[in-house]
Design an enzyme around this catalytic site. Structure first.
Site, PDB file in Angstrom:
ATOM      1  N   ASP A  72       0.817  -1.210   0.000  1.00  0.00           N
ATOM      2  CA  ASP A  72       0.000   0.000   0.000  1.00  0.00           C
ATOM      3  C   ASP A  72       0.852   1.262   0.000  1.00  0.00           C
ATOM      4  O   ASP A  72       2.067   1.217   0.156  1.00  0.00           O
ATOM      5  CB  ASP A  72      -0.951   0.002   1.208  1.00  0.00           C
ATOM      6  CG  ASP A  72      -0.282  -0.510   2.488  1.00  0.00           C
ATOM      7  OD1 ASP A  72       0.934  -0.305   2.640  1.00  0.00           O
ATOM      8  OD2 ASP A  72      -0.977  -1.100   3.325  1.00  0.00           O
ATOM      9  N   ASP A 141      -8.234  -3.852  14.242  1.00  0.00           N
ATOM     10  CA  ASP A 141      -9.570  -4.235  13.776  1.00  0.00           C
ATOM     11  C   ASP A 141      -9.526  -5.346  12.731  1.00  0.00           C
ATOM     12  O   ASP A 141     -10.526  -5.631  12.077  1.00  0.00           O
ATOM     13  CB  ASP A 141     -10.316  -3.023  13.215  1.00  0.00           C
ATOM     14  CG  ASP A 141      -9.585  -2.363  12.051  1.00  0.00           C
ATOM     15  OD1 ASP A 141      -8.542  -2.897  11.615  1.00  0.00           O
ATOM     16  OD2 ASP A 141     -10.059  -1.309  11.562  1.00  0.00           O
ATOM     17  N   HIS A 143      -7.671  -5.426   9.933  1.00  0.00           N
ATOM     18  CA  HIS A 143      -7.385  -5.081   8.534  1.00  0.00           C
ATOM     19  C   HIS A 143      -5.993  -5.549   8.122  1.00  0.00           C
ATOM     20  O   HIS A 143      -5.065  -5.570   8.923  1.00  0.00           O
ATOM     21  CB  HIS A 143      -7.570  -3.578   8.279  1.00  0.00           C
ATOM     22  CG  HIS A 143      -6.496  -2.694   8.832  1.00  0.00           C
ATOM     23  ND1 HIS A 143      -6.654  -1.956   9.990  1.00  0.00           N
ATOM     24  CD2 HIS A 143      -5.247  -2.407   8.379  1.00  0.00           C
ATOM     25  CE1 HIS A 143      -5.553  -1.263  10.218  1.00  0.00           C
ATOM     26  NE2 HIS A 143      -4.680  -1.523   9.256  1.00  0.00           N
ATOM     27  N   GLU A 148      -9.849  -2.323   5.062  1.00  0.00           N
ATOM     28  CA  GLU A 148     -10.527  -2.068   6.330  1.00  0.00           C
ATOM     29  C   GLU A 148     -11.736  -2.996   6.492  1.00  0.00           C
ATOM     30  O   GLU A 148     -12.137  -3.675   5.542  1.00  0.00           O
ATOM     31  CB  GLU A 148     -10.982  -0.599   6.374  1.00  0.00           C
ATOM     32  CG  GLU A 148      -9.856   0.418   6.179  1.00  0.00           C
ATOM     33  CD  GLU A 148      -9.037   0.672   7.442  1.00  0.00           C
ATOM     34  OE1 GLU A 148      -9.047  -0.188   8.342  1.00  0.00           O
ATOM     35  OE2 GLU A 148      -8.389   1.730   7.520  1.00  0.00           O
TER      36      GLU A 148
END
Length: 266
Positions: A72, A141, A143, A148
Site C-alpha cells: 500500500d 480491527d 485489517h 478495512e
C-alpha cells in the site's frame, strides 16, 4: 492454516526473516525466473526487516533476483516525505540489501489517474505470474494492508478511505497529530493477497489479540479481513505471546505442539 506462537516481537521477526530466506534460497531465483515477494510497512515488520538485512550482510541471502511488490501507499503524500511508504521501505530495507532498483514496485499515491495506477499495479503483478510469498501485518480491527472492515474478499488494488481508528493508530508516525495522517490510501485487495502462493501475517501485541482470535477461532467474516486467511491454501500467522491472550488454551497448546520443531533455535 499454520500458527507459529512465539514469545517476543524479536523472535517473530527472526522467524519471518528465516522463512523468507529459506523460501528464496530453495527457489534458486535467476534474472529470468525471479522470486516475487510481497512486503508491508508499519511497526510490525521492522524486526523482520532488521533480521533480513543482517542475514544478507552475513551472506545468507541475495535479493539480486528478487522482485518486490508493496502492499500500500498513502494518497497525496510526496514520496520523499519521511512517512511515505516509499521512504519507509528504502530507509528500513531496500537501501541495505542488493535488490536492483528496477525490481522494486511501489504504488504511486500521486498518480494523475488513480484507477489507472491500480490497474497497472495488478497487471504488473500478473506479468510475473504470481507473488510467491506475501508478508503482511494486521491492524487492531483485523485489517490487512488497507483493507478495512467490510472490504470485499474478492477486492483488487484500489483506493480506500482510511477509518478514523486506523488514522489514530498511524498518527504515532506523524507526531501524534491525526490531522496529518492522509485520509486515503492505495492498497492491494484481499483478492490480490489471496492470489499469492503463500501468505505470512505477523501479529504483535495485546492490541491485536481480538484480531488473532477472529483469524484462528472465528468464522470467515468481511468485518474481520484477517479471517480471509482461512480461505488460503498456504497461510501462516506468526505471533508473539501478548497477541495470543484471547485464544483458548487448547488452541495455543495444539499449535505449540504442532510447530515445536519449527520454533526451535529462536
Amino acid at each position: 492454516m499454520r500458527l507459529i506462537p512465539l514469545v517476543t516481537a524479536e523472535q517473530v521477526g527472526k522467524w519471518a526473516a528465516r522463512h523468507i530466506v529459506n523460501r528464496i534460497n530453495a527457489f534458486k531465483p535467476t534474472a529470468d525466473r525471479p522470486f516475487v515477494l510481497g512486503l508491508p510497512t508499519g511497526g510490525t515488520p521492522l524486526t523482520a526487516y532488521k533480521a533480513l538485512v543482517e542475514m544478507h550482510k552475513a551472506g545468507q541471502v541475495s535479493f539480486k533476483h528478487v522482485v518486490t511488490f508493496n502492499m500500500d501507499e498513502y494518497v497525496g503524500l510526496p514520496k520523499e516525505h519521511p512517512e511515505s511508504y516509499h521512504s519507509f521501505m528504502h530507509r528500513n530495507f531496500f537501501d541495505h540489501v542488493d535488490i536492483p532498483a528496477e525490481n522494486i514496485n511501489l504504488l504511486n499515491g500521486n498518480a494523475p489517474d488513480i484507477d489507472a495506477e491500480c490497474r497497472r499495479y495488478e497487471e504488473k503483478i500478473r506479468s510475473y505470474g504470481k507473488i510467491h510469498l506475501f508478508m503482511g501485518g494486521v491492524g487492531n480491527d483485523g485489517h490487512i494492508a488497507f483493507n478495512e472492515p467490510a472490504s470485499s474478499l474478492a477486492s483488487r488494488t484500489r483506493i480506500k478511505t482510511l477509518t478514523h481508528d486506523t488514522r489514530v493508530a498511524n498518527s504515532r508516525f506523524f507526531d501524534g497529530d491525526v490531522d496529518l495522517v492522509p485520509k486515503y490510501a492505495l492498497t492491494v485487495g484481499v483478492g490480490t493477497l489471496l492470489d499469492a502462493e503463500e501468505v505470512m501475517i505477523l501479529v504483535l501485541g495485546h492490541q491485536k489479540a481480538l484480531a488473532l482470535q477472529a483469524a484462528v477461532e472465528g468464522n470467515v467474516n468481511h468485518m474481520w479481513t484477517i479471517t480471509c486467511l482461512q480461505l488460503h491454501p498456504k497461510a501462516v500467522i506468526v505471533c508473539d505471546e501478548p497477541s495470543t491472550m484471547e485464544l483458548k488454551v487448547k488452541t495455543l497448546k495444539y499449535f505449540n505442539e504442532l510447530e515445536a520443531e519449527n520454533i526451535k533455535g529462536l
